[in-house]
Write an enzyme that holds these catalytic residues in place. Structure first.
Site, PDB file in Angstrom:
ATOM      1  N   SER A 171       0.871  -1.167   0.170  1.00  0.00           N
ATOM      2  CA  SER A 171      -0.276   0.002  -0.138  1.00  0.00           C
ATOM      3  C   SER A 171       0.767   1.190  -0.046  1.00  0.00           C
ATOM      4  CB  SER A 171      -0.920   0.050   1.177  1.00  0.00           C
ATOM      5  OG  SER A 171      -1.298   1.264   1.482  1.00  0.00           O
ATOM      6  N   TYR A 199      -1.744  -0.384  10.470  1.00  0.00           N
ATOM      7  CA  TYR A 199      -2.205  -0.567   8.999  1.00  0.00           C
ATOM      8  C   TYR A 199      -0.713  -0.369   8.069  1.00  0.00           C
ATOM      9  CZ  TYR A 199      -3.695  -1.073   4.457  1.00  0.00           C
ATOM     10  OH  TYR A 199      -4.017  -1.475   3.031  1.00  0.00           O
TER      11      TYR A 199
HETATM   12  P1  NDP Z   1     -11.667  -6.146   0.016  1.00  0.00           P
HETATM   13  O1  NDP Z   1     -12.006  -5.890   1.518  1.00  0.00           O
HETATM   14  O2  NDP Z   1     -12.650  -5.811  -1.108  1.00  0.00           O
HETATM   15  O3  NDP Z   1     -10.975  -7.427  -0.130  1.00  0.00           O
HETATM   16  C1  NDP Z   1     -10.314  -8.143   0.786  1.00  0.00           C
HETATM   17  C2  NDP Z   1     -10.092  -9.635   0.658  1.00  0.00           C
HETATM   18  O4  NDP Z   1      -9.284 -10.186   1.501  1.00  0.00           O
HETATM   19  C3  NDP Z   1     -11.279 -10.367   0.864  1.00  0.00           C
HETATM   20  O5  NDP Z   1     -11.611 -11.297  -0.133  1.00  0.00           O
HETATM   21  C4  NDP Z   1     -11.352 -11.088   2.010  1.00  0.00           C
HETATM   22  O6  NDP Z   1     -12.126 -12.364   1.881  1.00  0.00           O
HETATM   23  C5  NDP Z   1      -9.590 -11.489   2.100  1.00  0.00           C
HETATM   24  N1  NDP Z   1      -9.469 -11.708   3.470  1.00  0.00           N
HETATM   25  C6  NDP Z   1      -9.618 -10.579   4.466  1.00  0.00           C
HETATM   26  N2  NDP Z   1      -9.137 -11.338   5.762  1.00  0.00           N
HETATM   27  C7  NDP Z   1      -9.227 -12.677   5.358  1.00  0.00           C
HETATM   28  C8  NDP Z   1      -8.807 -13.734   6.291  1.00  0.00           C
HETATM   29  N3  NDP Z   1      -8.582 -13.659   7.810  1.00  0.00           N
HETATM   30  N4  NDP Z   1      -8.835 -14.818   5.445  1.00  0.00           N
HETATM   31  C9  NDP Z   1      -8.799 -15.002   4.134  1.00  0.00           C
HETATM   32  N5  NDP Z   1      -9.222 -14.048   3.630  1.00  0.00           N
HETATM   33  C10 NDP Z   1      -9.212 -12.795   4.225  1.00  0.00           C
HETATM   34  O7  NDP Z   1     -10.045  -5.309  -0.004  1.00  0.00           O
HETATM   35  P2  NDP Z   1      -9.266  -4.898  -1.251  1.00  0.00           P
HETATM   36  O8  NDP Z   1      -9.415  -5.637  -2.211  1.00  0.00           O
HETATM   37  O9  NDP Z   1      -9.095  -3.401  -1.313  1.00  0.00           O
HETATM   38  O10 NDP Z   1      -7.920  -5.272  -0.452  1.00  0.00           O
HETATM   39  C11 NDP Z   1      -7.099  -6.112  -1.142  1.00  0.00           C
HETATM   40  C12 NDP Z   1      -5.428  -6.017  -0.436  1.00  0.00           C
HETATM   41  O11 NDP Z   1      -5.159  -4.741  -0.955  1.00  0.00           O
HETATM   42  C13 NDP Z   1      -5.304  -5.751   0.918  1.00  0.00           C
HETATM   43  O12 NDP Z   1      -4.264  -6.421   1.348  1.00  0.00           O
HETATM   44  C14 NDP Z   1      -5.351  -4.136   1.140  1.00  0.00           C
HETATM   45  O13 NDP Z   1      -4.770  -3.977   2.437  1.00  0.00           O
HETATM   46  C15 NDP Z   1      -4.649  -3.832  -0.047  1.00  0.00           C
HETATM   47  N6  NDP Z   1      -4.940  -2.663  -0.312  1.00  0.00           N
HETATM   48  C16 NDP Z   1      -6.154  -1.766  -0.599  1.00  0.00           C
HETATM   49  C17 NDP Z   1      -6.337  -0.622  -1.169  1.00  0.00           C
HETATM   50  C18 NDP Z   1      -7.510   0.140  -1.226  1.00  0.00           C
HETATM   51  O14 NDP Z   1      -7.528   1.399  -0.990  1.00  0.00           O
HETATM   52  N7  NDP Z   1      -8.818  -0.610  -1.255  1.00  0.00           N
HETATM   53  C19 NDP Z   1      -5.003   0.205  -1.170  1.00  0.00           C
HETATM   54  C20 NDP Z   1      -3.743  -0.212  -1.027  1.00  0.00           C
HETATM   55  C21 NDP Z   1      -3.763  -1.730  -0.541  1.00  0.00           C
HETATM   56  P3  NDP Z   1     -13.084 -12.776   3.123  1.00  0.00           P
HETATM   57  O15 NDP Z   1     -13.612 -11.768   3.777  1.00  0.00           O
HETATM   58  O16 NDP Z   1     -14.052 -13.602   2.193  1.00  0.00           O
HETATM   59  O17 NDP Z   1     -12.198 -13.765   3.967  1.00  0.00           O
HETATM   60  C1  8X3 Z   2      -5.108   1.409   1.337  1.00  0.00           C
HETATM   61  C2  8X3 Z   2      -4.823   2.850   1.129  1.00  0.00           C
HETATM   62  O1  8X3 Z   2      -4.686   5.104   2.076  1.00  0.00           O
HETATM   63  O2  8X3 Z   2      -6.426   3.837   2.961  1.00  0.00           O
HETATM   64  O3  8X3 Z   2      -4.187   0.699   1.648  1.00  0.00           O
HETATM   65  O4  8X3 Z   2      -3.900   3.272   3.453  1.00  0.00           O
HETATM   66  S1  8X3 Z   2      -5.038   3.577   2.630  1.00  0.00           S
END
Ligand code: NDP
Ligand code: 8X3
Length: 253
Positions: free
Chosen positions: A139, A152
């Site tokens: 991130s 985070y």
């Molecule tokens: P979502 O919440 O849309 O998706 C997250 C996914 O992670 C889901 O499929 C969820 O599946 C899975 N997950 C979370 N916890 C668990 C667990 N304990 N076991 C198994 N699966 C898990 O978020 P994003 O797609 O946005 O996030 C994906 C990645 O990108 C993350 O690592 C996030 O930190 C990172 N990210 C996101 C950003 C954003 O602005 N959206 C920016 C930068 C990074 P389920 O709940 O079914 O278990």
């Molecule tokens: C997700 C982006 O700006 O919410 O990783 O930390 S931010």
């Protein structure tokens, strides 16, 4: 449909957001995908949509025994994993450290750090044997601190630095490692972060033209599509509408 040229990706967190979009993109482009997540109904929907090129594995990534069971029971044709996309992760809470819940911090570290290294460690022999690749979803929070980012951001700084360390350790193996560092993208991320506050999520993204899950899926796929002699170390990407805000100064003691 499977043949020796078909490549296989294990994508964690494929029930929503980046991971689900990536599963679609990779399968659309001829890969096989193992999709994991906790929500069985979402995995079943994806299975119905994507068919036999998809294998689903329902487990909590923090549960090491469940993770190992899922890996050891993979169907034969999904065992040759060429790409690990460490995407499953989350933020919990937006409050400054002094008001944050320790339980939220532990959940983030268990998921974003401990589970990620556990799965990576388990798959290294396969990835080395196949000269595969690892794409870790970090991130912008790994680099740029903000109020409420605390654990985070720390967890994502680990992901970025771990990726560089893996590069060094895997020197000469042919295994490629990349950290992708996105800024704001609209997924279920903020609903999860706020413990279910859809209104807060809608407010954050309203009018901002955030990145989409497909933007990140396309980036993951682009990285995976580079020729074997080329390693993308890291990619930082943001929506055009997002930039930097500078330092804060407290006055008055
Ligand atoms: P979502 O919440 O849309 O998706 C997250 C996914 O992670 C889901 O499929 C969820 O599946 C899975 N997950 C979370 N916890 C668990 C667990 N304990 N076991 C198994 N699966 C898990 O978020 P994003 O797609 O946005 O996030 C994906 C990645 O990108 C993350 O690592 C996030 O930190 C990172 N990210 C996101 C950003 C954003 O602005 N959206 C920016 C930068 C990074 P389920 O709940 O079914 O278990
Ligand atoms: C997700 C982006 O700006 O919410 O990783 O930390 S931010």
């Amino acid at each position: 449909m499977n043949n020796a040229l078909t490549r296989t990706a294990l994508i964690t967190g494929a029930t929503a957001g980046f991971g689900r979009a990536a599963a679609r993109t990779f399968i659309d482009n001829g890969w096989q995908v193992i999709a994991s997540g906790r929500r069985a109904e979402r995995l079943a929907e994806l299975q119905a949509e994507l068919g036999e090129a998809l294998h689903t594995a329902c487990f909590d990534i923090r549960d090491e025994n469940a993770m190992r069971a899922a890996l050891s029971t993979l169907p034969e044709r999904f065992r040759g994993i060429d790409l690990l996309v460490n995407n499953a992760g989350l933020a919990q809470g937006t409050k400054p450290a002094q008001d944050a819940l320790l339980s939220d911090w532990k959940t983030m570290i268990d998921t974003n750090v401990t589970a990620l290294v556990t799965l990576t460690h388990a798959l290294l022999p396969t990835l080395i044997a196949r000269k595969g690749a690892i794409i870790n979803i970090s991130s912008t929070a790994a680099t740029y601190p903000y109020t409420g980012g605390n654990a985070y951001g720390g967890s994502k700084a680990f992901v970025s630095q771990f990726s560089l360390g893996l590069r060094a350790d895997l020197h000469g193996t042919g295994v490629r490692v990349t950290a992708i560092e996105p800024g704001m993208a609209e997924t279920e991320f903020t609903v999860v972060r706020t413990h279910g506050d859809q209104a807060a999520s809608d407010k954050l993204y309203a009018g901002a033209q955030p990145m989409t899950a497909e933007d990140i899926a396309n980036t993951i796929f682009w990285v995976a599509s580079q020729p074997p002699h080329l390693n993308i170390n890291r990619i930082e990407l943001m929506p055009t509408s997002q930039s930097f805000a500078g330092f804060q100064v407290h006055r008055g003691g």
